[in-house]
Write a protein that holds these residues in place. Structure first.
Motif, PDB file in Angstrom:
ATOM      1  N   PHE A  21      -4.424   0.130   4.397  1.00  0.00           N
ATOM      2  CA  PHE A  21      -3.240  -1.069   4.327  1.00  0.00           C
ATOM      3  C   PHE A  21      -3.758  -2.146   3.416  1.00  0.00           C
ATOM      4  O   PHE A  21      -2.881  -2.910   2.937  1.00  0.00           O
ATOM      5  N   LEU A  22      -5.041  -2.418   3.478  1.00  0.00           N
ATOM      6  CA  LEU A  22      -5.421  -3.829   2.771  1.00  0.00           C
ATOM      7  C   LEU A  22      -5.130  -3.480   1.186  1.00  0.00           C
ATOM      8  O   LEU A  22      -4.844  -4.774   0.728  1.00  0.00           O
ATOM      9  N   PRO A  23      -5.282  -2.678   0.517  1.00  0.00           N
ATOM     10  CA  PRO A  23      -4.782  -2.805  -0.845  1.00  0.00           C
ATOM     11  C   PRO A  23      -3.451  -3.043  -1.197  1.00  0.00           C
ATOM     12  O   PRO A  23      -3.240  -3.674  -2.091  1.00  0.00           O
ATOM     13  N   PHE A  24      -2.670  -2.638  -0.378  1.00  0.00           N
ATOM     14  CA  PHE A  24      -0.866  -2.915  -0.605  1.00  0.00           C
ATOM     15  C   PHE A  24      -1.152  -4.403   0.090  1.00  0.00           C
ATOM     16  O   PHE A  24      -0.143  -5.062  -0.586  1.00  0.00           O
ATOM     17  N   ILE A  25      -1.668  -4.961   0.793  1.00  0.00           N
ATOM     18  CA  ILE A  25      -1.659  -6.313   0.998  1.00  0.00           C
ATOM     19  C   ILE A  25      -1.938  -7.176  -0.472  1.00  0.00           C
ATOM     20  O   ILE A  25      -1.284  -8.189  -0.413  1.00  0.00           O
ATOM     21  N   ALA A  26      -3.255  -6.811  -0.891  1.00  0.00           N
ATOM     22  CA  ALA A  26      -3.326  -7.428  -1.928  1.00  0.00           C
ATOM     23  C   ALA A  26      -2.579  -7.282  -3.226  1.00  0.00           C
ATOM     24  O   ALA A  26      -2.222  -8.258  -3.965  1.00  0.00           O
ATOM     25  N   VAL A  27      -2.105  -6.221  -3.425  1.00  0.00           N
ATOM     26  CA  VAL A  27      -1.136  -5.853  -4.579  1.00  0.00           C
ATOM     27  C   VAL A  27       0.378  -6.636  -4.220  1.00  0.00           C
ATOM     28  O   VAL A  27       0.795  -7.331  -5.121  1.00  0.00           O
ATOM     29  N   LEU A 116      -3.607   2.701  -6.654  1.00  0.00           N
ATOM     30  CA  LEU A 116      -4.290   4.003  -6.396  1.00  0.00           C
ATOM     31  C   LEU A 116      -5.264   4.053  -5.304  1.00  0.00           C
ATOM     32  O   LEU A 116      -5.501   4.853  -4.641  1.00  0.00           O
ATOM     33  N   THR A 117      -5.874   2.901  -5.037  1.00  0.00           N
ATOM     34  CA  THR A 117      -6.709   2.911  -3.914  1.00  0.00           C
ATOM     35  C   THR A 117      -6.243   2.947  -2.586  1.00  0.00           C
ATOM     36  O   THR A 117      -6.369   3.830  -1.651  1.00  0.00           O
ATOM     37  N   GLY A 118      -4.897   2.290  -2.374  1.00  0.00           N
ATOM     38  CA  GLY A 118      -4.179   2.355  -1.320  1.00  0.00           C
ATOM     39  C   GLY A 118      -3.655   3.903  -1.136  1.00  0.00           C
ATOM     40  O   GLY A 118      -3.562   4.502   0.116  1.00  0.00           O
TER      41      GLY A 118
END
Length: 304
Positions: A21-27, A116-118
């Protein structure tokens, strides 16, 4: 020993779900920085990307070490389960690699590698969700007896995928991923206060936003956990005693009361989001994460 294993499994489960979930928060924060033309979102996204990289590396290292060293997880993976286990390790390693690249990528590629990470971490989370379900229902312990038993347990778990029990477990996992990610990001913003001195306005804005997001996710988690409790109103006394060996015959009651830690975590996040200066209530963020971990342990214990 059972208590330690279940506590470790719950902690690893929470961390792996938060990684997705964290990568999508940053994006999303990067996107809001462009749409609303506010640099506060951009600074917040940078801090989230750092904890995303660190947590993904930590989870990937834990899985890889267990696989290479023949640890507890690797020993109980037999037959068809072994394919899922190795795919999980590779997906988490790839997600960790992409999360590290995000920290050094240029602005144009940062969001691409973040997505891609997410996606890679989401694939890893889907696999660990299936494996965690198999662990809670005892299918993985049965698979350790041999390849034939592993195949039978695998077929039984696949048949459970369409059940309402597994559906609510997936909903619980999604809500937990959001709650853990927002809660960890909130704590990380506070810990970086001494290093990244962006001013009081930034931390007032960011902590209010994160605590509000965490409270919404926590509310969703509470509702799903309440439905799950109605599906499992009673549990085996011996299993309850194994999860809480120090309380004797009161183990089941203590585990039930432990579910109240979830609304307590929600109350702390909500109180912090309503504060004029949320930094003054920064201890609430860490207390909420501790209560969330206890509540998740009790919720998963009742499913087993």
């Amino acid at each position: 020993m059972t208590m330690i294993l279940c506590a470790a499994a719950s902690a690893l489960f929470m961390a792996a779900l938060a990684c997705a979930f964290l990568p999508f928060i940053a994006v999303w924060d990067r996107r809001l920085a462009v749409l609303r033309r506010r640099s506060l979102y951009d600074k917040s996204a940078g801090q989230v990307e750092s904890i995303s990289a660190g947590l993904n590396l930590l989870v990937a290292a834990a899985f890889s070490a267990d696989l290479l060293a023949g640890g507890f997880i690797d020993r109980i993976m037999a037959g068809p389960w072994r394919f899922l286990w190795e795919a999980l390790v590779m997906a988490s390693a790839f997600a960790a690699l992409c999360a590290v690249i995000v920290l050094f990528a240029r602005r144009g590629l940062r969001s691409a590698f973040g997505l891609l990470t997410g996606f890679a971490a989401t694939a890893s989370s889907c696999l660990i969700c299936v494996l965690m379900w198999a662990f809670t229902v005892g299918a993985l312990h049965a698979s350790a007896a041999g390849a034939e038993d592993a195949a039978k347990s695998f077929i039984l778990v696949l048949s459970d995928v369409r059940s309402m029990d597994f559906l609510f477990f997936v909903l619980f996992s999604v809500a937990l991923a959001a709650s853990a990610a927002y809660g960890l990001a909130l704590c990380w913003h506070i810990l970086l206060r001494s290093r990244d001195d962006f001013g009081r306005d930034f931390y007032t804005f960011t902590l209010s936003m994160r605590s509000r997001q965490a409270s919404y996710a926590g509310l969703m988690l509470i509702m799903v956990a309440a439905v799950q409790y109605s599906l499992y109103p009673q549990m085996d006394g011996e299993w309850a005693s194994a999860l809480l060996p120090g309380v004797g015959g009161y183990a089941e009651a203590v585990l039930t009361c432990g579910l109240l830690c979830l609304p307590a975590a929600f109350a702390l996040w909500h109180s912090m989001s309503r504060a004029a200066l949320p930094m003054q209530k920064r201890s609430f963020a860490f207390m909420a994460m501790l209560l969330l971990a206890v509540g998740v342990y009790c919720a998963l214990g009742r499913i087993s």
